[in-house]
Design an enzyme around this catalytic site. Structure first.
Site, mmCIF file in Angstrom:
data_model
loop_
_atom_site.group_PDB
_atom_site.id
_atom_site.type_symbol
_atom_site.label_atom_id
_atom_site.label_comp_id
_atom_site.label_asym_id
_atom_site.label_seq_id
_atom_site.Cartn_x
_atom_site.Cartn_y
_atom_site.Cartn_z
ATOM 1 N N HIS A 194 0.762 -1.297 -0.042
ATOM 2 C CA HIS A 194 0.069 0.006 0.024
ATOM 3 C C HIS A 194 0.925 1.324 0.084
ATOM 4 O O HIS A 194 1.999 1.295 0.184
ATOM 5 C CB HIS A 194 -1.000 -0.181 1.192
ATOM 6 N N CYS B 193 2.744 -4.708 7.296
ATOM 7 C CA CYS B 193 2.340 -4.630 5.803
ATOM 8 C C CYS B 193 3.542 -4.060 4.919
ATOM 9 O O CYS B 193 4.516 -3.547 5.624
ATOM 10 C CB CYS B 193 1.279 -3.859 5.463
#
Length: 629
Positions: free
Chosen positions: A527, A546
């Site tokens: 992301h 992440c």
């Protein structure tokens, strides 16, 4: 992001700004992120929470309960325990009568078949140790196929000679030859006792089959089961038909070709083998500096003079004119004198690093290189780890190498995109696994994982239950009904909170403007991020698990097979999703040694200290396999 806590030839690698349409963020949201999460937040797709832990693995630890202090812990590392070897029970084989009709339709008895059946009777006192599945496969195969594979007449055949040679070359693959050693009957030896000779041959037959099966397994799957090392590793099983291996070897003269085909068949594996051979033939570095050295101005270390010697040796005219005198005067100093700080900063900046003047592992690696011993370990570890992945890595593919802090899009042997990445902190490590890219989310929501709600939000919510309402978050109950955060009695809950929390799309959203999904039980994805400054750091283990991308638009365009202009236009229209229609595997990998597309192997720091843990697992396996164990 996760909720919880042989000689070869060098070859090139072949494998491989819009404003928001829905307004401005609510005031104070970005400050809230910085205060709560230190500039990085954990995230997960809306409504997703971690599944129950797999059976036979420790569950995530939850401390506290009720309205008291609670915490959901990250996965653990385990002390690796290798399966014990068992003695092959030949009694079942000796007791099996010769079948009137062979059980294996492919079996055709040879002239030595009768001799084989006579010979197995002598195996009663033979102690051959093997892995349980290999011991079982041996008995089942030879019961159905009562004949020699490796013996013709009264001597070793060409299949046996080829197999023994391949096993003896195991070190060229980073394997341990002793694991596959078989005592070979002396060539041309004659004995007046035919029974003794046959007894020796049948024992060699069984030993070679057992070690060939071990080799085939290790080449395809690796010597250790990564999922038993830590909850951060997640790899599917790679089944190996052990009886099928023996059947194939019994009916082919291409023994070397077959056994070598069990290894990964990708250019990265080949390049690492070439590097291994070069390292094995090379001399140790003349000057070896402790790779874990951490030294700040004013501190002392006996490693400092070594580093200063290396710097002085490589000075160019410009650097020599500016710092030669200081280096000469303080060359033998154990004290990191303030006069040396500008020298270190200049050397760091010249090497493309942030010139902070702190001598750490990355500075040492840049200036002193990596020692031969450390390189050997990294390459051997990388070869083992590659055996956990598919033999064909696929094209196109996305490859994230955590120790390098990079993410790449590779298609048809070309690295079409390479971008800096941020991975999980040492306390919130990014897992090692592979999956398939499915979707790109534009201006995504952030579904806050349970661990962040419990570990990081709950303490404040107990005193300030309305802060989620003020900061751009939505709270929903178990039926999906949205309720005000201020209406929840957060103090009544411990680790099991019956509410979902998500952050609305905005410029302050923790996921930024893009999210690239490959749904997995770890809730890890790629992301964007509001924290752009993190990409300027050398050490980028800074997230909650992440993978944050410096160029998320480029990666989104690559996986969707479109242009960056298309992505920019799409972003003008608010929240949306688009499915990835091609098969694109993604590797969330961990390699401290990895080749670039030219085949040159690069080395990286072991940010999570996983190499040493794998070394422990390999040592445990070797201890079990050792004849003295």
């Amino acid at each position: 992001m996760k909720f919880l806590g042989n000689k070869a030839t060098v070859m090139p690698l072949m494998a491989i700004t819009a404003t928001l349409a829905f307004g401005v963020p609510q005031a104070g949201a970005q400050g809230l992120f910085d205060m709560l999460f230190g500039g990085g937040v954990r995230h997960a797709p809306k409504g997703e929470f971690p599944p129950p832990p797999p059976k036979n693995k420790p569950k995530p630890k939850v401390s506290g309960g009720g309205g008291g202090k609670v915490k959901i812990s990250s996965p653990s590392y385990y002390t690796y325990k290798a399966d014990r070897l068992v003695r092959v029970d030949f009694s079942a084989l000796a007791a099996t009568p010769a079948p009137a009709t062979p059980q294996d339709a492919a079996f055709v008895p040879s002239a030595t078949g009768a001799a084989f059946r006579d010979a197995v009777a002598s195996l009663g006192d033979y102690e051959l140790l093997a892995e349980p599945d290999i011991a079982k496969a041996l008995i089942e195969y030879y019961s159905a196929n009562p004949d020699f594979i490796w013996i013709s007449g009264i001597s070793l055949n060409s299949r046996a000679q080829d197999a023994v040679r391949v096993l003896g070359e195991a070190s060229s693959y980073g394997l341990t030859p002793a694991d596959y050693t078989v005592e070979v009957p002396a060539a041309g030896a004659s004995s007046t006792d035919a029974n003794a000779q046959l007894k020796e041959l049948v024992r060699f037959e069984m030993a070679l089959s057992a070690r060939v099966l071990r080799y085939a397994h290790d080449a395809q799957n690796g010597r250790v089961d990564p999922n038993r090392m830590t909850g951060y590793y997640d790899f599917p099983a790679k089944p190996l038909d052990l009886q099928g291996v023996l059947k194939t070897l019994a009916h082919t003269q291409q023994v070397r070709t077959y056994l070598e085909s069990r290894h990964p068949q990708n250019a990265e594996y080949q390049a690492l083998r070439v590097e291994l051979e070069a390292l094995q033939a090379s001399a140790e570095n003349e000057i070896v500096v402790d790779p874990k050295l951490l030294l700040k101005p004013g501190e002392t270390s006996p490693e400092l003079p070594k580093l200063l010697t290396l710097i002085a040796r490589n000075l160019d005219d410009e650097m020599g004119g500016a710092y030669g005198e200081v280096l000469s005067r303080l060359a033998t100093s154990d004290v990191y004198d303030p006069e040396l700080v500008p020298v270190i900063k200049a050397v760091q900046q010249k090497a493309g690093m942030k010139g902070d003047g702190v001598i750490g592992p990355r500075t040492v690696a840049t200036l002193a290189g990596t020692s031969k011993a450390d390189k050997l370990l990294k390459v051997e570890v990388a070869l083992e780890e590659l055996r956990w992945l598919p033999s064909d890595l696929g094209s196109p593919r996305v490859f994230i190498n955590q120790p390098a802090f990079t993410a790449s899009y590779i298609d048809n042997g070309e690295e079409k995109l390479k971008t800096r990445a941020v991975i999980g902190r040492t306390t919130n490590q990014t897992s090692f696994f592979y999956d398939q890219i499915k979707q790109v989310d534009f201006h995504p929501y952030w579904g806050v994982p349970q661990s962040i709600i419990v570990n990081e939000m709950l303490p404040r919510l107990r005193n300030d239950p309305g802060y989620l309402d003020r900061s751009g978050y939505e709270v929903t109950d178990s039926r999906g009904k949205r309720i005000p955060s201020s209406a929840v009695n957060w103090g009544a809950y411990g680790s099991n909170i019956p509410y979902s929390v998500r952050q609305q799309p905005s410029e302050a959203n923790a996921l930024g403007e893009l999210k690239i999904l490959f749904p997995n039980k770890h809730a890890i994805y790629m992301h964007d991020t509001p924290q752009k400054s993190f990409f300027q750091r050398d050490m980028r283990a800074l997230s909650h698990g992440c993978v944050r991308l410096q160029d998320p638009r480029g990666m989104a365009a690559a996986v969707l097979g479109t242009s960056v202009d298309y992505i920019a236009e799409k972003l003008k229209h608010g929240h949306a999703t688009e499915n990835v229609t091609r098969t694109i595997p993604v590797y969330v990998a961990y390699f401290t040694a990895w080749p670039d597309l030219s085949g040159k192997v690069e080395y990286f720091g072991d940010v999570y200290d996983r190499d040493s843990r794998l070394k422990q697992a390999l040592d445990a396996t070797e201890a079990v396999r050792s004849p003295s164990s």
